[in-house]
Design a protein around this motif. Structure first.
Motif, short mmCIF file in Angstrom:
data_model
loop_
_atom_site.label_atom_id
_atom_site.label_comp_id
_atom_site.label_asym_id
_atom_site.label_seq_id
_atom_site.Cartn_x
_atom_site.Cartn_y
_atom_site.Cartn_z
N LYS A 1 18.56 26.04 74.22
CA LYS A 1 18.52 26.95 73.07
C LYS A 1 19.93 27.44 72.78
O LYS A 1 20.65 27.86 73.67
N ILE A 2 20.30 27.36 71.52
CA ILE A 2 21.62 27.82 71.08
C ILE A 2 21.45 29.25 70.55
O ILE A 2 20.77 29.46 69.56
N ASP A 3 22.06 30.20 71.24
CA ASP A 3 22.07 31.57 70.75
C ASP A 3 23.51 31.94 70.40
O ASP A 3 24.43 31.15 70.59
N THR A 4 23.70 33.14 69.87
CA THR A 4 25.04 33.52 69.41
C THR A 4 26.05 33.57 70.56
O THR A 4 27.21 33.22 70.38
N THR A 5 25.63 33.98 71.74
CA THR A 5 26.55 34.04 72.89
C THR A 5 27.04 32.64 73.25
O THR A 5 28.25 32.42 73.44
N LEU A 6 26.13 31.70 73.34
CA LEU A 6 26.50 30.32 73.67
C LEU A 6 27.37 29.72 72.58
O LEU A 6 28.37 29.05 72.86
N LEU A 7 27.03 29.98 71.34
CA LEU A 7 27.81 29.47 70.22
C LEU A 7 29.23 30.02 70.26
O LEU A 7 30.19 29.28 70.04
N ARG A 8 29.38 31.30 70.57
CA ARG A 8 30.73 31.89 70.68
C ARG A 8 31.53 31.23 71.80
O ARG A 8 32.71 30.95 71.65
N GLN A 9 30.87 30.98 72.94
CA GLN A 9 31.56 30.33 74.06
C GLN A 9 32.04 28.94 73.66
O GLN A 9 33.17 28.55 73.97
N LEU A 10 31.18 28.19 72.99
CA LEU A 10 31.55 26.85 72.56
C LEU A 10 32.69 26.87 71.55
O LEU A 10 33.64 26.10 71.65
N SER B 1 42.02 22.94 70.79
CA SER B 1 42.79 22.48 69.62
C SER B 1 44.25 22.95 69.65
O SER B 1 45.08 22.41 68.93
N LYS B 2 44.57 23.92 70.48
CA LYS B 2 45.95 24.40 70.58
C LYS B 2 46.78 23.38 71.36
O LYS B 2 46.26 22.68 72.23
N PRO B 3 48.10 23.31 71.06
CA PRO B 3 48.95 22.32 71.74
C PRO B 3 48.90 22.41 73.26
O PRO B 3 48.92 21.39 73.95
N GLU B 4 48.81 23.59 73.81
CA GLU B 4 48.77 23.76 75.27
C GLU B 4 47.35 23.72 75.82
O GLU B 4 47.15 23.82 77.03
N GLY B 5 46.39 23.57 74.95
CA GLY B 5 44.98 23.59 75.36
C GLY B 5 44.59 22.36 76.15
O GLY B 5 45.15 21.28 76.00
N GLY B 6 43.60 22.52 77.01
CA GLY B 6 43.08 21.41 77.80
C GLY B 6 41.74 20.95 77.25
O GLY B 6 41.34 21.34 76.16
N ARG B 7 41.05 20.13 78.03
CA ARG B 7 39.73 19.66 77.63
C ARG B 7 38.70 20.77 77.74
O ARG B 7 38.78 21.63 78.60
N VAL B 8 37.71 20.71 76.86
CA VAL B 8 36.61 21.66 76.91
C VAL B 8 35.72 21.30 78.10
O VAL B 8 35.31 20.15 78.26
N ASP B 9 35.44 22.27 78.95
CA ASP B 9 34.59 22.05 80.11
C ASP B 9 33.15 22.42 79.73
O ASP B 9 32.68 23.52 79.99
N LEU B 10 32.47 21.46 79.10
CA LEU B 10 31.09 21.71 78.65
C LEU B 10 30.16 21.94 79.83
O LEU B 10 29.19 22.69 79.71
N ASP B 11 30.43 21.29 80.96
CA ASP B 11 29.59 21.51 82.14
C ASP B 11 29.57 22.99 82.51
O ASP B 11 28.51 23.55 82.80
N ARG B 12 30.71 23.62 82.50
CA ARG B 12 30.81 25.04 82.88
C ARG B 12 30.04 25.91 81.89
O ARG B 12 29.36 26.87 82.28
N ILE B 13 30.08 25.56 80.62
CA ILE B 13 29.42 26.36 79.59
C ILE B 13 27.91 26.11 79.58
O ILE B 13 27.12 27.04 79.46
N LEU B 14 27.50 24.84 79.71
CA LEU B 14 26.09 24.49 79.55
C LEU B 14 25.28 24.54 80.84
O LEU B 14 24.06 24.73 80.79
N ALA B 15 25.92 24.39 81.99
CA ALA B 15 25.18 24.35 83.27
C ALA B 15 24.29 25.57 83.49
O ALA B 15 23.16 25.43 83.96
N PRO B 16 24.74 26.79 83.17
CA PRO B 16 23.88 27.95 83.40
C PRO B 16 22.69 28.05 82.43
O PRO B 16 21.75 28.81 82.68
#
Length: 174
Positions: A88-97, A105-120
């Motif tokens: 389920k996509i709620d506003t909290t999860l959407l904000r995290q994503l 997207s920033k030059p110094e940014g790394g890869r998005v860790d979707l596992d960390r965001i979606l695992a819980p």
């Protein structure tokens, strides 16, 4: 061995998923060169494993066939920490994503860790009219997916039947 097609197969798998949405995986792989671009897939839940043949992963409603296998669902190779499912996509999860994508997207940014965001976020049974993220769908090669010789034989049968199905529906199909 019974083959299920398209919508019937999708409906059956969704019904099985709805009974117990935990412990699922969906692994896809390109098939052998003889398959003319078809893809194979292993879909496993807590009770059973299905082997699929899909004509394309590049269209929203691909043609597919599947057969239930005799594999032990507990022995199917799992990839990553996040099991397949609807979340389920709620506003909290959407904000995290969004925050993670912005940082990436920033030059110094790394890869998005979707596992960390979606695992819980626990997989749930989807209901109409509500937003969900579906996945992860793992795309790997056939050897990494752990396809056995008997599964390769089933894959060949599924390919042959899918090719026949495509020829019957589309007269100009090779």
């Amino acid at each position: 061995m019974e083959f299920l097609e398209g919508r019937i197969l999708s409906k059956y798998l969704l019904e099985k998923y709805s009974k117990n949405p935990k412990g699922w995986s969906f692994t896809m792989f390109p098939s052998s060169r003889e398959d003319s671009g078809f893809f194979g897939a292993l879909v496993s839940g807590p009770e059973e494993v299905w082997q699929l043949k899909i004509d394309s992963i590049f269209k929203p409603n691909p043609m597919m066939l599947g057969a239930k296998t005799d594999l032990d669902a507990a022995k199917v190779k799992r990839f990553g920490a996040v099991p397949y499912g609807y979340r389920k996509i709620d506003t909290t999860l959407l904000r995290q994503l969004m925050k993670a994508l912005e940082a990436e997207s920033k030059p110094e940014g790394g890869r998005v860790d979707l596992d960390r965001i979606l695992a819980p976020v626990e997989p749930v049974v989807p209901r109409g009219g509500e937003p969900y993220a579906e996945g992860p769908f793992v795309l790997t090669d056939r050897e990494s997916a752990g396809v056995s010789e008997s599964q390769k034989n089933l894959e060949d049968r599924l390919s042959s039947e899918l090719r026949k199905l495509l020829r019957s529906r589309y007269q100009s199909y090779g």
